[in-house]
Design a protein around this motif. Structure first.
Motif, PDB file in Angstrom:
ATOM      1  N   GLY A  49     -48.050 -40.607  35.454  1.00  0.00           N
ATOM      2  CA  GLY A  49     -46.634 -40.829  35.158  1.00  0.00           C
ATOM      3  C   GLY A  49     -45.839 -41.527  36.236  1.00  0.00           C
ATOM      4  N   ARG A  50     -46.507 -42.285  37.087  1.00  0.00           N
ATOM      5  CA  ARG A  50     -45.776 -42.984  38.133  1.00  0.00           C
ATOM      6  C   ARG A  50     -44.832 -44.001  37.505  1.00  0.00           C
ATOM      7  N   GLU A  51     -43.537 -43.914  37.896  1.00  0.00           N
ATOM      8  CA  GLU A  51     -42.531 -44.694  37.177  1.00  0.00           C
ATOM      9  C   GLU A  51     -42.438 -46.160  37.592  1.00  0.00           C
ATOM     10  N   GLU A  52     -43.034 -46.508  38.741  1.00  0.00           N
ATOM     11  CA  GLU A  52     -42.991 -47.918  39.154  1.00  0.00           C
ATOM     12  C   GLU A  52     -43.759 -48.816  38.184  1.00  0.00           C
ATOM     13  N   TYR A  53     -44.751 -48.220  37.513  1.00  0.00           N
ATOM     14  CA  TYR A  53     -45.537 -49.017  36.573  1.00  0.00           C
ATOM     15  C   TYR A  53     -44.852 -49.048  35.221  1.00  0.00           C
ATOM     16  N   GLU A  54     -44.781 -50.236  34.675  1.00  0.00           N
ATOM     17  CA  GLU A  54     -44.169 -50.353  33.363  1.00  0.00           C
ATOM     18  C   GLU A  54     -45.263 -50.403  32.304  1.00  0.00           C
ATOM     19  N   VAL A  55     -45.204 -49.442  31.412  1.00  0.00           N
ATOM     20  CA  VAL A  55     -46.188 -49.447  30.331  1.00  0.00           C
ATOM     21  C   VAL A  55     -45.689 -50.427  29.270  1.00  0.00           C
ATOM     22  N   THR A  56     -46.512 -51.435  28.986  1.00  0.00           N
ATOM     23  CA  THR A  56     -46.052 -52.484  28.068  1.00  0.00           C
ATOM     24  C   THR A  56     -46.699 -52.386  26.693  1.00  0.00           C
ATOM     25  N   GLY A  57     -47.662 -51.465  26.552  1.00  0.00           N
ATOM     26  CA  GLY A  57     -48.262 -51.319  25.233  1.00  0.00           C
ATOM     27  C   GLY A  57     -49.289 -50.206  25.203  1.00  0.00           C
ATOM     28  N   GLY A  58     -49.598 -49.748  23.994  1.00  0.00           N
ATOM     29  CA  GLY A  58     -50.647 -48.748  23.827  1.00  0.00           C
ATOM     30  C   GLY A  58     -50.137 -47.324  23.782  1.00  0.00           C
ATOM     31  N   THR A  59     -51.064 -46.397  23.606  1.00  0.00           N
ATOM     32  CA  THR A  59     -50.701 -44.978  23.538  1.00  0.00           C
ATOM     33  C   THR A  59     -51.682 -44.154  24.366  1.00  0.00           C
ATOM     34  N   VAL A  60     -51.182 -43.017  24.831  1.00  0.00           N
ATOM     35  CA  VAL A  60     -52.051 -42.044  25.501  1.00  0.00           C
ATOM     36  C   VAL A  60     -51.733 -40.678  24.907  1.00  0.00           C
ATOM     37  N   VAL A  61     -52.714 -40.103  24.239  1.00  0.00           N
ATOM     38  CA  VAL A  61     -52.502 -38.788  23.635  1.00  0.00           C
ATOM     39  C   VAL A  61     -53.346 -37.767  24.396  1.00  0.00           C
ATOM     40  N   PHE A  62     -52.651 -36.733  24.891  1.00  0.00           N
ATOM     41  CA  PHE A  62     -53.334 -35.685  25.646  1.00  0.00           C
ATOM     42  C   PHE A  62     -53.110 -34.369  24.934  1.00  0.00           C
ATOM     43  N   ASP A  63     -54.186 -33.719  24.560  1.00  0.00           N
ATOM     44  CA  ASP A  63     -54.067 -32.427  23.878  1.00  0.00           C
ATOM     45  C   ASP A  63     -53.143 -32.507  22.657  1.00  0.00           C
ATOM     46  N   GLY A  64     -53.231 -33.597  21.966  1.00  0.00           N
ATOM     47  CA  GLY A  64     -52.429 -33.758  20.757  1.00  0.00           C
ATOM     48  C   GLY A  64     -51.006 -34.251  20.967  1.00  0.00           C
ATOM     49  N   LYS A  65     -50.622 -34.441  22.250  1.00  0.00           N
ATOM     50  CA  LYS A  65     -49.248 -34.890  22.501  1.00  0.00           C
ATOM     51  C   LYS A  65     -49.248 -36.279  23.137  1.00  0.00           C
ATOM     52  N   GLU A  66     -48.345 -37.116  22.662  1.00  0.00           N
ATOM     53  CA  GLU A  66     -48.155 -38.436  23.277  1.00  0.00           C
ATOM     54  C   GLU A  66     -47.464 -38.223  24.629  1.00  0.00           C
ATOM     55  N   ILE A  67     -48.089 -38.660  25.717  1.00  0.00           N
ATOM     56  CA  ILE A  67     -47.534 -38.309  27.034  1.00  0.00           C
ATOM     57  C   ILE A  67     -46.770 -39.432  27.734  1.00  0.00           C
ATOM     58  N   LEU A  68     -46.803 -40.656  27.186  1.00  0.00           N
ATOM     59  CA  LEU A  68     -46.233 -41.773  27.944  1.00  0.00           C
ATOM     60  C   LEU A  68     -44.736 -41.625  28.192  1.00  0.00           C
ATOM     61  N   ASP A  69     -44.057 -40.835  27.373  1.00  0.00           N
ATOM     62  CA  ASP A  69     -42.625 -40.636  27.602  1.00  0.00           C
ATOM     63  C   ASP A  69     -42.321 -39.399  28.438  1.00  0.00           C
ATOM     64  N   MET A  70     -43.378 -38.702  28.849  1.00  0.00           N
ATOM     65  CA  MET A  70     -43.143 -37.481  29.632  1.00  0.00           C
ATOM     66  C   MET A  70     -42.972 -37.801  31.122  1.00  0.00           C
ATOM     67  N   ALA A  71     -42.123 -36.989  31.775  1.00  0.00           N
ATOM     68  CA  ALA A  71     -41.966 -37.109  33.228  1.00  0.00           C
ATOM     69  C   ALA A  71     -43.242 -36.619  33.907  1.00  0.00           C
ATOM     70  N   PRO A  72     -43.504 -37.063  35.127  1.00  0.00           N
ATOM     71  CA  PRO A  72     -44.726 -36.634  35.830  1.00  0.00           C
ATOM     72  C   PRO A  72     -44.860 -35.106  35.871  1.00  0.00           C
ATOM     73  N   GLU A  73     -43.728 -34.416  36.117  1.00  0.00           N
ATOM     74  CA  GLU A  73     -43.814 -32.956  36.238  1.00  0.00           C
ATOM     75  C   GLU A  73     -44.174 -32.287  34.907  1.00  0.00           C
ATOM     76  N   GLU A  74     -43.745 -32.927  33.797  1.00  0.00           N
ATOM     77  CA  GLU A  74     -44.118 -32.369  32.486  1.00  0.00           C
ATOM     78  C   GLU A  74     -45.614 -32.545  32.242  1.00  0.00           C
ATOM     79  N   ARG A  75     -46.121 -33.706  32.629  1.00  0.00           N
ATOM     80  CA  ARG A  75     -47.559 -33.946  32.438  1.00  0.00           C
ATOM     81  C   ARG A  75     -48.363 -32.952  33.265  1.00  0.00           C
ATOM     82  N   ALA A  76     -47.866 -32.698  34.505  1.00  0.00           N
ATOM     83  CA  ALA A  76     -48.560 -31.734  35.356  1.00  0.00           C
ATOM     84  C   ALA A  76     -48.559 -30.359  34.689  1.00  0.00           C
ATOM     85  N   ALA A  77     -47.409 -30.000  34.134  1.00  0.00           N
ATOM     86  CA  ALA A  77     -47.310 -28.687  33.501  1.00  0.00           C
ATOM     87  C   ALA A  77     -48.189 -28.616  32.253  1.00  0.00           C
ATOM     88  N   GLU A  78     -48.390 -29.768  31.596  1.00  0.00           N
ATOM     89  CA  GLU A  78     -49.275 -29.806  30.426  1.00  0.00           C
ATOM     90  C   GLU A  78     -50.739 -29.707  30.833  1.00  0.00           C
TER      91      GLU A  78
END
Ligand SMILES: Nc1ncnc2c1ncn2[C@@H]1O[C@H](COP(=O)(O)OP(=O)(O)OP(=O)(O)O)[C@@H](O)[C@H]1O
Ligand SMILES: [Mg+2]
Lengths: 252, 439
Positions: A49-78
Motif C-alpha cells: 500500500g505504498r502511496e508513492e506508487y500510482e496504481v494505473t490498472g488491474g485488481t488485487v483481491v486478498f481473502d475475498g476483499k479488493e485491497i487497492l483502495d485500502m490504507a497500508p494499516e488496513e492491509r496490515a490489519a487484514e
C-alpha cells in the motif's frame, strides 16, 4: 488467498509494473526472482500500500476483499506483512513500544481488546527466542544503528509477532550470514501452515533450500515472464537470466 | 507606529510618575533610582518594531495595541487551581496571581537554613541592601524595551537565595497565573535567583492563564551562579490563545558552575523568550534545551545567547519545534567567544518539523568567535515528517495519525528527557502526547 490481475503501477510517470498476474492459494509459498530493477520491490510495495506508487490498472483481491483502495494499516490489519528490503531506522521509538502499538492497533481493528503489558511481554519473549533475537535489541530505538543482519532479523521477528496471513519477504536473505540465514528461514517455516502464504523475493537459490517454494516466478521488465517449480531456481542459478531475456525479446 | 502603540506606552510612563509622586522617602533609594533610569530607557527606546534586528520576525504591534490592567485583583481560589495543577510532588510551590505573590495558595517545604524564598517585595523589606546587590545587575545593559519596562515596574516576583554549600532537595516551582476571566490583565514578575558557592537548586517557572481576555506577561529573571554551583532552570508555558508572553532570563556563571535549562512552550498566542547566559568562569557547563508546538496563528520566538568570556568552558544547545497550521517560529542563537575564551566548546542545534505549507520557521545561528583555539558547531534543520518511517509504521498496522504522533513524540523525546523535575517531565509527557494525538 491472493489474486493479482493485470496489475499496473507507475512512479513519477514511469510505468514499472506492466500487467502482473499471480494467483496464490492458502498455504503456498511463491518465490519471485528476476534481474535488478525489474520491479520486484515495486510489486511488494504496491501490495503493502505504498502511496508513492500510482496504481494505473488491474485488481488485487486478498481473502475475498479488493485491497487497492485500502490504507497500508488496513492491509496490515487484514493480514498482509512486508519484510522490507531496506528496513527504516526510527530514532526515539523503541522496537518493543513500536510493536506493542502495532499489535494493539491491529487488535482494535479486529474488535479485540488490547493485550496487557504482561501478556504482550510473554508473547514477545517467545517470538524473540524463535528468531534468536537478542533482548537488548528490543529496547533500542527501532533499527537505529542495527547491523544489516540485525535489521533483517528484526523484520522476521516482527513477522513472527504479527502472524500475518500473507508474508512478503523482500530479499530478507541478503546481508545475512549462514547461521542467520538458517535462523530466519526457520522463523519463516515455523509460521508455515495450511492457511498462511508467503511471497519470497530473492536473488539466491540458496534461500530456497531452506524455504522450499511451491512455485518460482521470474519478473522481468514489470511482467512475470516465466513460472515454474523450484527446479526453475536451480536453472537460473546455473544459467543466469540471459536465456530468459532472449526468450522475452524473441516473443517481442 | 500607530496611535494605539503610543497609548500603551504613554499610559505606562504616566503610571510610573503617578506612583512615584506618592512615594515617600523611598523614591530616593538606590533601588528606585535603578527603576527610574530604566523608565527613562524604556521611554527613549519605545516598543520595538520589526526594523529592530532583534525583533525582525516578531511583530509586537498586536500586543501593544490594547491596554492591560496591571493592578488587576483576582478572586482566585484553590478551586480555580484544580485544572491548572501540575501533578504534585513535594516541592516549594509559589503562586503569583496577575504578578502578585499569593501566600495563601503557596506552600514552602524546604528548611530556611537551606534556602531563602521570599516574594521580592518581602525580601526587599527585610534586607534592601541584599536585594539591591542583585537587582538589575545582570540586565542593566540589555538595551531592550521590555526588560527596561519590567525593571521600572519591578515590584513582585520571587527572591531566592541559596547559601554556600547547600543542596536544596525539593524543587522550587513558581506558578504565574494570569487571571484574565473578566478583563485584559498585565503582569511584570521580576525574579532573582542567587545561588551560593557549591550550592545546588532546581527552579521552574510555569505560566498558565485563566479566562479568555488578553493577558500580557512581561517577565525578567536574573540568575547568579557562584563557583561550583549547579542550577537547573525550567520554563513551561501553557497559556491561552490570547496570552502574550515576553520573557528574559539572564544568567551569570562563575568558575566550574553548571547551568541546565529547559524552555517548553506548549501554548500561547505570542511568545518571546530571551535566554542569555554569560559564562564568566572557567570550566563552566551551560546546557540549553527548548521545545515549542505552535498551531493556529501562534507565534513562538526563542532568542538565546551563550557568551563565553573565559577559557575552557562548554555550552551545548538543542531546540526543537513542531509547527502546524499558519503558525510561526523563530530561533536566533548567538554564540560569542571572547578573545580570552580559548578552548571553548560551543554546540548549537535547532531542528524543526513543519507540518503545514502555511507554517514558517525562521532560524538564525549567529556565531562571533574572537579566540582561535575553540570548537564550535551549529546546525539547523527544518523538514517534514519522514515519509519512509511513516510508511514503515503503517505497514505494521499503525494508523497514520498514531504513527505521526509516535514519530513526533520521538522527535521531542531527547529534549523532554532533559527535564529533571519528575512531576514536570511527567506533566509535559502527558500534555505533549495529547497535543500530538489531537490532530
Ligand atoms: N521512487 C522512484 N522513483 C523513480 N524510479 C523508481 C522509484 N522507485 C523505483 N523506481 C524504479 O523502478 C524500477 C524497479 O525498481 P524495484 O526496486 O522494484 O526493482 P527490484 O526488482 O526490486 O530490483 P533489485 O533486485 O535491485 O532490488 C527501477 O528501475 C527503479 O529505478
Ligand atoms: Mg528490490
Amino acid at each position: 488467498m491472493l489474486s493479482i490481475n493485470e496489475l499496473r503501477a507507475s512512479i513519477e510517470g514511469k510505468e514499472i509494473l506492466k500487467g502482473i498476474n499471480l494467483e496464490i492459494k492458502p498455504g503456498e509459498v511463491h518465490a519471485i526472482m528476476g534481474p535488478n530493477g525489474s520491479g520486484k520491490s515495486t510489486l511488494a510495495s504496491v501490495l503493502a500500500g505504498r502511496e508513492e506508487y500510482e496504481v494505473t490498472g488491474g485488481t488485487v483481491v486478498f481473502d475475498g476483499k479488493e485491497i487497492l483502495d485500502m490504507a497500508p494499516e488496513e492491509r496490515a490489519a487484514e493480514g498482509i506483512f512486508l519484510a522490507f528490503q531496506y528496513p527504516v531506522e526510527i530514532p526515539g521509538v523503541t522496537t518493543i513500544n513500536f510493536l506493542k502499538t502495532a499489535v494493539n492497533e491491529i487488535r482494535k481493528y479486529k474488535g479485540e481488546s488490547p493485550l496487557d503489558a504482561a501478556q504482550f511481554l510473554k508473547m514477545v519473549r517467545e517470538k524473540a527466542k524463535l528468531v534468536s533475537m537478542n533482548d537488548s535489541l528490543l529496547k533500542r530505538a527501532l533499527n537505529e544503528g542495527f547491523s544489516g543482519g540485525e535489521k533483517k532479523r528484526n523484520e522476521i521477528f516482527q513477522m513472527a509477532v504479527l502472524e500475518p496471513k500473507l508474508a512478503i519477504l523482500d530479499e530478507t536473505d541478503s546481508g545475512l550470514d549462514i547461521d542467520a540465514l538458517r535462523i530466519v528461514a526457520e522463523g519463516v517455516n515455523s509460521l508455515r501452515s495450511p492457511d498462511r502464504s508467503a511471497i519470497v523475493v530473492t536473488h539466491y537459490q540458496r534461500l530456497l533450500d531452506y524455504i522450499v517454494p511451491d512455485y518460482v516466478h521470474v519478473l522481468y521488465k514489470g511482467r512475470i515472464v516465466k513460472s515454474g517449480t523450484k527446479e526453475l531456481a536451480f536453472e537460473l542459478e546455473e544459467k543466469g537470466y540471459d536465456w530468459i531475456k532472449a526468450e522475452v525479446e524473441a516473443v517481442g | 507606529m500607530s496611535n494605539e502603540t503610543i497609548d500603551l506606552k504613554t499610559r505606562l510612563v504616566t503610571d510610573f510618575y503617578a506612583r512615584e509622586s506618592v512615594m515617600n522617602g523611598e523614591a530616593s533609594s538606590a533601588f528606585h533610582q535603578k527603576k527610574r533610569a530604566a523608565l527613562a530607557e524604556f521611554d527613549q527606546l519605545g516598543f520595538p518594531t520589526t526594523r529592530n534586528e532583534e525583533w525582525k520576525y516578531s511583530n509586537v504591534k498586536d500586543l501593544t495595541s490594547v491596554l492591560y490592567n496591571f493592578n488587576a485583583g483576582s478572586s482566585i481560589t484553590t478551586a480555580d487551581l484544580e485544572d491548572l495543577r501540575i501533578p504534585s510532588q513535594e516541592a516549594n510551590i509559589l503562586y503569583f496571581i496577575n504578578g502578585h505573590y499569593n501566600a495563601d495558595l503557596s506552600v514552602l517545604v524546604s528548611a530556611a537554613s537551606q534556602i531563602i524564598i521570599d516574594s521580592l517585595q518581602e525580601a526587599y523589606k527585610k534586607d534592601p541592601v541584599l536585594v539591591n546587590t542583585y537587582f538589575n545587575e545582570l540586565v542593566e545593559d540589555e538595551k531592550d524595551a521590555f526588560t527596561a519596562l519590567n525593571t521600572a515596574f519591578a515590584h513582585d516576583g520571587v527572591f531566592i537565595h541559596i547559601p554556600d554549600n547547600q543542596t536544596v532537595e525539593h524543587p522550587v516551582i513558581l506558578r504565574f497565573i494570569s487571571d484574565a476571566r473578566i478583563q485584559n490583565v498585565g503582569s511584570q514578575p521580576r525574579n532573582i535567583i542567587a545561588v551560593g558557592r557549591n550550592a545546588h537548586v532546581k527552579v521552574a517557572e510555569a505560566y498558565r492563564t485563566l479566562g479568555n481576555e488578553r493577558s500580557f506577561t512581561n517577565t525578567v529573571t536574573e540568575i547568579f551562579v557562584s563557583e561550583d554551583a549547579g542550577v537547573e532552570y525550567y520554563k513551561v508555558q501553557n497559556e491561552s490563545e490570547n496570552a502574550y508572553h515576553i520573557g528574559t532570563t539572564k544568567v551569570k556563571m562563575l568558575d566550574r558552575s553548571q547551568f541546565y535549562s529547559g524552555t517548553v512552550t506548549l501554548n500561547g498566542r505570542f511568545t518571546r523568550n530571551n535566554l542569555n547566559i554569560i559564562l564568566d568562569g572557567e570550566r563552566c557547563e551551560a546546557h540549553m534545551y527548548g521545545l515549542y508546538f505552535p498551531d493556529g496563528t501562534q507565534h513562538v520566538d526563542n532568542h538565546t545567547v551563550a557568551d563565553h568570556r573565559k577559557p575552557n568552558s562548554e555550552s551545548n544547545e538543542l531546540y526543537k519545534g513542531i509547527l502546524r497550521d499558519r503558525s510561526k517560529g523563530v530561533f536566533n542563537g548567538k554564540i560569542f567567544v571572547r578573545p580570552d575564551a580559548q578552548k571553548t566548546n560551543a554546540f548549537q542545534s535547532c531542528k524543526n518539523i513543519v507540518l503545514s505549507t502555511d507554517a514558517t520557521m525562521n532560524t538564525k545561528p549567529q556565531l562571533e568567535i574572537f579566540a582561535d583555539d575553540v570548537k564550535c558547531s551549529h546546525g539547523t534543520t527544518t523538514g517534514q515528517i519522514d515519509e519512509e518511517a511513516l510508511f514503515y509504521m503503517r505497514s505494521r498496522g499503525i494508523s497514520q495519525s498514531e504513527a505521526m504522533a509516535l514519530l513526533m513524540f520521538a522527535f521531542c523525546a531527547d529534549v523532554i528527557s532533559q527535564i529533571r523535575i519528575d512531576s514536570i517531565r511527567e506533566y509535559l509527557e502527558g500534555v505533549i502526547a495529547e497535543k500530538l494525538a489531537s490532530k
